[in-house]
Design an enzyme around this catalytic site. Structure first.
Site, PDB file in Angstrom:
ATOM      1  N   GLN A  62     134.258 -57.116  84.899  1.00 55.37           N
ATOM      2  CA  GLN A  62     133.331 -55.985  84.906  1.00 55.37           C
ATOM      3  C   GLN A  62     132.794 -55.823  86.324  1.00 55.37           C
ATOM      4  OE1 GLN A  62     130.138 -56.346  82.007  1.00 55.37           O
ATOM      5  NE2 GLN A  62     131.392 -55.395  80.413  1.00 55.37           N
ATOM      6  N   HIS A  95     128.962 -60.268  79.712  1.00 54.71           N
ATOM      7  CA  HIS A  95     128.966 -59.094  80.609  1.00 54.71           C
ATOM      8  C   HIS A  95     128.365 -59.512  81.954  1.00 54.71           C
ATOM      9  CE1 HIS A  95     124.834 -57.860  78.581  1.00 54.71           C
ATOM     10  NE2 HIS A  95     124.901 -59.146  78.852  1.00 54.71           N
ATOM     11  N   ALA A 124     121.167 -48.748  85.994  1.00 52.89           N
ATOM     12  CA  ALA A 124     122.178 -49.806  85.989  1.00 52.89           C
ATOM     13  C   ALA A 124     123.422 -49.287  85.290  1.00 52.89           C
ATOM     14  CB  ALA A 124     121.644 -51.042  85.264  1.00 52.89           C
TER      15      ALA A 124
HETATM   16  C1  FA5 Z   1     128.364 -53.768  78.584  1.00 49.40           C
HETATM   17  O1  FA5 Z   1     128.968 -54.834  78.716  1.00 49.40           O
HETATM   18  C2  FA5 Z   1     127.083 -53.477  79.294  1.00 49.40           C
HETATM   19  N1  FA5 Z   1     126.628 -54.674  79.933  1.00 49.40           N
HETATM   20  C3  FA5 Z   1     127.293 -52.361  80.286  1.00 49.40           C
HETATM   21  C4  FA5 Z   1     126.028 -51.817  80.839  1.00 49.40           C
HETATM   22  C5  FA5 Z   1     125.533 -52.307  82.045  1.00 49.40           C
HETATM   23  C6  FA5 Z   1     125.328 -50.843  80.141  1.00 49.40           C
HETATM   24  C7  FA5 Z   1     124.364 -51.789  82.566  1.00 49.40           C
HETATM   25  C8  FA5 Z   1     124.146 -50.330  80.657  1.00 49.40           C
HETATM   26  C9  FA5 Z   1     123.660 -50.808  81.875  1.00 49.40           C
HETATM   27  P1  FA5 Z   1     130.273 -52.686  77.189  1.00 49.40           P
HETATM   28  O2  FA5 Z   1     130.413 -53.773  76.217  1.00 49.40           O
HETATM   29  O3  FA5 Z   1     130.461 -51.304  76.682  1.00 49.40           O
HETATM   30  O4  FA5 Z   1     128.861 -52.718  77.896  1.00 49.40           O
HETATM   31  O5  FA5 Z   1     131.305 -52.934  78.372  1.00 49.40           O
HETATM   32  C10 FA5 Z   1     131.287 -52.157  79.565  1.00 49.40           C
HETATM   33  C11 FA5 Z   1     132.721 -51.854  80.005  1.00 49.40           C
HETATM   34  O6  FA5 Z   1     133.454 -53.066  80.099  1.00 49.40           O
HETATM   35  C12 FA5 Z   1     133.490 -50.994  79.004  1.00 49.40           C
HETATM   36  O7  FA5 Z   1     133.253 -49.609  79.223  1.00 49.40           O
HETATM   37  C13 FA5 Z   1     134.914 -51.381  79.318  1.00 49.40           C
HETATM   38  O8  FA5 Z   1     135.354 -50.663  80.467  1.00 49.40           O
HETATM   39  C14 FA5 Z   1     134.793 -52.848  79.690  1.00 49.40           C
HETATM   40  N2  FA5 Z   1     135.093 -53.703  78.519  1.00 49.40           N
HETATM   41  C15 FA5 Z   1     134.276 -54.018  77.504  1.00 49.40           C
HETATM   42  N3  FA5 Z   1     134.901 -54.818  76.621  1.00 49.40           N
HETATM   43  C16 FA5 Z   1     136.130 -55.029  77.096  1.00 49.40           C
HETATM   44  C17 FA5 Z   1     137.269 -55.789  76.628  1.00 49.40           C
HETATM   45  N4  FA5 Z   1     137.230 -56.517  75.524  1.00 49.40           N
HETATM   46  N5  FA5 Z   1     138.399 -55.763  77.383  1.00 49.40           N
HETATM   47  C18 FA5 Z   1     138.419 -55.046  78.515  1.00 49.40           C
HETATM   48  N6  FA5 Z   1     137.400 -54.326  79.018  1.00 49.40           N
HETATM   49  C19 FA5 Z   1     136.277 -54.314  78.313  1.00 49.40           C
END
Ligand code: FA5
Length: 338
Positions: A221, A181, A306
């Site tokens: 992201q 991430h 964040a």
């Molecule tokens: C995170 O990666 C956290 N780092 C986000 C975060 C940042 C939370 C700061 C709090 C504070 P997550 O795994 O849910 O969270 O991914 C965040 C977003 O990335 C998702 O909502 C989605 O839009 C995108 N995402 C996650 N996994 C995938 C995937 N495999 N393919 C495409 N988009 C994805």
């Protein structure tokens, strides 16, 4: 060419000499097959000027007829050979078959365009730039320390299972990975800067996971981080509402729900109303006090929020794209639509 005395044919309308001048001038200006043919018909054809002149000779007296007739026949011979000459000259200046025809209009080279992910990232970062966030970037090959430890995810903690990690093989290091991430940039930014902080961080992430219509193993992201004295959850909500209003329009409903991320407390996810159902586009929350302290900040003085969102998912919502795998399949039928 001086006019030849004795070959005036006043009775037959046009003199042989005048016609010769006109014919030669016209022939010299003929540049194409069509113009040559038109010239031939006008001067040598059955209803052409020279034939008409010869037909008119009958109305002249015998002496005039003899002189002018001879001149006109001589002119016919001259014009026929000039016509042949001009035809072969034009042919010889033409490009041979198979070579480049410089008279053809040029072919436009295909112009490239921005990838739909890049377009979406630029739109998102611009929205935050206008709200005072500065765009920065960080490494895709990351240390375990930033990707996990400093974000309150210690080794062997079950929270690590949330991110299926691709580790980098190395003889000297066993703590290098492809970032799962963009959140490691929270730790890096706080480590290098004092508050106030307002940054937006676009970039590629990698996860060891099987793909489907909404999951890719590599995707983008956009991370956001704001830290200052007195930042509250209301600031987080207000900022993300404004972002949603800019990207999806003022009518679109937004929903926050509780969610868990080890580096925020409380944690939420944000969903967007899509034809009556909700689609999650980001995770967010108030920066965890431990994360602030890991970076050397006084967590009793400073607070922050964040968030991390997926631009491909947002583009899917905006452009009615049904499968995230189109973004990285390099199919021009898809890419040229943006
Ligand atoms: C995170 O990666 C956290 N780092 C986000 C975060 C940042 C939370 C700061 C709090 C504070 P997550 O795994 O849910 O969270 O991914 C965040 C977003 O990335 C998702 O909502 C989605 O839009 C995108 N995402 C996650 N996994 C995938 C995937 N495999 N393919 C495409 N988009 C994805």
């Amino acid at each position: 060419m001086p006019k030849d005395q004795g070959v005036q044919a006043t009775h037959v309308g046009e003199s042989v000499v005048d016609m010769k001048f006109a014919a030669i001038a016209d022939l010299d200006s003929a540049e194409s097959d069509d113009q040559l043919e038109s010239w031939r018909v006008r001067f040598l054809g059955r209803k052409g000027r020279l034939t008409s002149l010869l037909r008119g000779l009958g109305s002249l007296d015998i002496d005039e007829r003899k002189v002018i007739g001879a001149e006109a026949n001589k002119l016919r011979g001259e014009l026929e050979s000039l016509y042949e000459e001009r035809t072969s000259k034009l042919k010889s200046t033409r490009a041979p078959v198979g070579s480049i025809d410089i008279t053809l209009p040029g072919r436009k080279p295909a112009l490239g365009g921005l990838h739909p992910s890049t377009q979406m990232i630029r739109e998102i970062t611009q929205a935050f730039n206008e709200m005072g966030f500065q765009t920065i970037e960080g490494p895709e090959v990351e240390l375990e320390k930033y990707n996990f430890d400093m974000l309150n995810i210690p080794a062997n903690h079950p929270a690590r299972d949330q991110w299926d990690t691709i580790w980098v093989d190395s003889d000297t290091h066993n703590d290098v990975l492809l970032r799962t991430h963009t959140s490691p940039m929270q730790a890096r930014t706080m480590e290098q800067n004092d508050p106030p902080i307002r940054v937006i961080v676009p970039g590629k992430c990698y996860r060891y996971e099987s793909t489907d219509a909404t999951h890719e193993w590599h995707f983008n992201q956009v991370e956001g981080l704001a830290v200052d004295d007195g930042i509250t959850f209301a600031d987080l909500k207000g900022t993300l509402y404004e972002f949603a209003r800019r990207i999806f329009g003022p009518q679109r409903k937004v929903r926050f729900r509780c969610d868990f991320f080890p580096f925020v407390e409380p944690g939420v996810d944000m969903s967007i109303d899509w034809n009556g159902s909700w689609i999650e586009i980001l995770g967010a929350g108030m920066v965890h006090p431990k994360v602030l302290e890991n970076a050397g900040y006084d967590s009793t003085k400073y607070t922050g929020f964040a968030f991390g969102m997926g631009p491909e998912r947002i583009s899917m919502l905006r452009n009615e794209i049904t499968d995230i795998r189109h973004f990285f399949s390099n199919d021009l039928r898809f890419l040229t639509q943006f």
